[in-house]
Design an enzyme around this catalytic site. Structure first.
Site, PDB file in Angstrom:
ATOM      1  N   ASN A   9      24.107  63.605 -30.499  1.00  0.00           N
ATOM      2  CA  ASN A   9      23.759  65.075 -30.327  1.00  0.00           C
ATOM      3  C   ASN A   9      23.657  64.894 -28.721  1.00  0.00           C
ATOM      4  OD1 ASN A   9      22.649  67.477 -29.862  1.00  0.00           O
ATOM      5  ND2 ASN A   9      20.705  66.917 -30.907  1.00  0.00           N
ATOM      6  N   LYS A  11      22.990  67.482 -26.998  1.00  0.00           N
ATOM      7  CA  LYS A  11      22.161  68.398 -26.607  1.00  0.00           C
ATOM      8  C   LYS A  11      22.858  69.354 -25.526  1.00  0.00           C
ATOM      9  CE  LYS A  11      18.450  65.831 -28.423  1.00  0.00           C
ATOM     10  NZ  LYS A  11      17.001  65.584 -28.500  1.00  0.00           N
ATOM     11  N   HIS A  95      17.553  71.433 -35.963  1.00  0.00           N
ATOM     12  CA  HIS A  95      16.773  70.512 -35.229  1.00  0.00           C
ATOM     13  C   HIS A  95      15.468  71.280 -34.627  1.00  0.00           C
ATOM     14  CE1 HIS A  95      16.236  67.985 -31.752  1.00  0.00           C
ATOM     15  NE2 HIS A  95      17.324  67.342 -32.164  1.00  0.00           N
ATOM     16  N   GLU A  97      14.142  71.064 -31.737  1.00  0.00           N
ATOM     17  CA  GLU A  97      14.201  71.672 -30.725  1.00  0.00           C
ATOM     18  C   GLU A  97      14.579  73.206 -30.924  1.00  0.00           C
ATOM     19  OE1 GLU A  97      16.667  68.992 -28.542  1.00  0.00           O
ATOM     20  OE2 GLU A  97      15.110  67.638 -28.415  1.00  0.00           O
ATOM     21  N   GLU A 165      14.070  63.289 -38.442  1.00  0.00           N
ATOM     22  CA  GLU A 165      13.672  63.208 -37.090  1.00  0.00           C
ATOM     23  C   GLU A 165      12.244  63.371 -36.640  1.00  0.00           C
ATOM     24  OE1 GLU A 165      17.708  63.450 -34.383  1.00  0.00           O
ATOM     25  OE2 GLU A 165      16.571  65.431 -34.491  1.00  0.00           O
TER      26      GLU A 165
HETATM   27  P1  13P Z   1      16.583  60.820 -28.427  1.00  0.00           P
HETATM   28  O1  13P Z   1      17.524  59.858 -29.185  1.00  0.00           O
HETATM   29  O2  13P Z   1      16.842  61.100 -27.125  1.00  0.00           O
HETATM   30  O3  13P Z   1      15.210  60.604 -28.787  1.00  0.00           O
HETATM   31  O4  13P Z   1      17.067  62.282 -29.425  1.00  0.00           O
HETATM   32  C1  13P Z   1      16.883  62.083 -30.982  1.00  0.00           C
HETATM   33  C2  13P Z   1      17.441  63.661 -31.111  1.00  0.00           C
HETATM   34  O5  13P Z   1      17.049  64.803 -30.921  1.00  0.00           O
HETATM   35  C3  13P Z   1      18.815  63.857 -31.676  1.00  0.00           C
HETATM   36  O6  13P Z   1      19.119  64.846 -32.382  1.00  0.00           O
END
Ligand code: 13P
Length: 247
Positions: A9, A11, A95, A97, A165
């Site tokens: 991901n 982001k 997600h 976020e 997650e």
């Molecule tokens: P990190 O691997 O940076 O902790 O992020 C995990 C994540 O949010 C994947 O969707």
């Protein structure tokens, strides 16, 4: 048998040139042997999907979100069928976020998942508790209620992947212990049986500070079928060892 899925991901990172360089480097280095052991997926920002699909080869592409309908007056949303036509096979929905940062609730995530399914996309539905919720002993309850409310009827192993997650493990360098991960994944699989009848073929990914040095142990857990990787997916040197930890 569930084939491992290693998903990056990206982001809101990487511009066009950086994204093209990263995918080209992955295409050059990922071998048929790697791909016999796992599916590799990258989820870039929306505008990178079309240019990346021209050179992605066997690497699958996914979006990080989609609209809850296929077309219409929804300014700023992206149609799942447009994503599919651009070469996406997957879309991440729910997600943390977006759940926390954009106040998306499970009802909306369920609509997005249904819209993704209607366009032939596989939805990666994310669930996970906050640090407070875990400290209060509510982790399983929170994840169970997110899951039940986020998964529409008609979900099956071909159109659904679940990603656990824990919010406190994302981008923090803290990883849930192997026991915590296995316990939660087993609980999720049991709940998927209740919701969908059979969950033996549905892939459940772990995400949250997955790195080269913890990937082998996490991927060896019985109910862990892959990883959703954030920071470590942004460079070939950190993503390739996670791919090689599969199988
Ligand atoms: P990190 O691997 O940076 O902790 O992020 C995990 C994540 O949010 C994947 O969707």
């Amino acid at each position: 048998m569930r084939k491992t899925l290693i998903a990056g991901n990206w982001k809101m990172n990487l511009d066009l040139e950086e994204g093209m360089d990263l995918i080209q480097s992955l295409v050059n280095q990922i071998t048929p042997d790697d791909l016999s052991k796992c599916d590799v997926l990258v989820c870039p920002q929306m505008p990178l999907i079309a240019p990346l699909s021209d050179i992605a080869g066997s690497i699958k592409l996914g979006a990080q979100d989609c609209g809850a309908a296929n077309a219409g007056a929804f300014t700023g949303d992206t149609s799942p069928s447009l994503l599919a036509s651009l070469g996406c096979d997957y879309v991440i929905v729910g997600h943390s976020e977006r759940r926390v940062g954009r106040l998306e609730d499970s009802g909306l995530i369920r609509s997005k998942t249904a819209a993704a399914h209607a366009s032939g996309l596989t939805a990666i539905v994310c669930v996970g508790e906050s640090e407070n919720e875990r400290d209060e002993g509510k982790a399983e309850l929170v994840v169970a209620s997110q899951l039940a409310a986020s998964i529409p009827p008609g979900s099956n192993p071909d159109n659904l992947v679940v990603a656990y997650e824990p919010v406190w493990a994302i981008g923090t360098g803290k990883t849930a212990s192997e026991a915590e991960v296995q316990e939660m994944h087993e609980t999720i699989r049991d709940q998927l049986v209740d919701l969908l009848g059979d969950a033996s073929k549905i892939r459940i990914l772990y995400g949250g500070s997955v790195k080269a040095d913890n990937a082998v142990a996490l991927l060896a857990l019985k109910d862990v079928d892959g990883a959703l990787v954030g920071g470590a997916a942004l460079k070939p040197d950190s993503f390739l060892p996670i791919i090689r930890a599969a199988g």
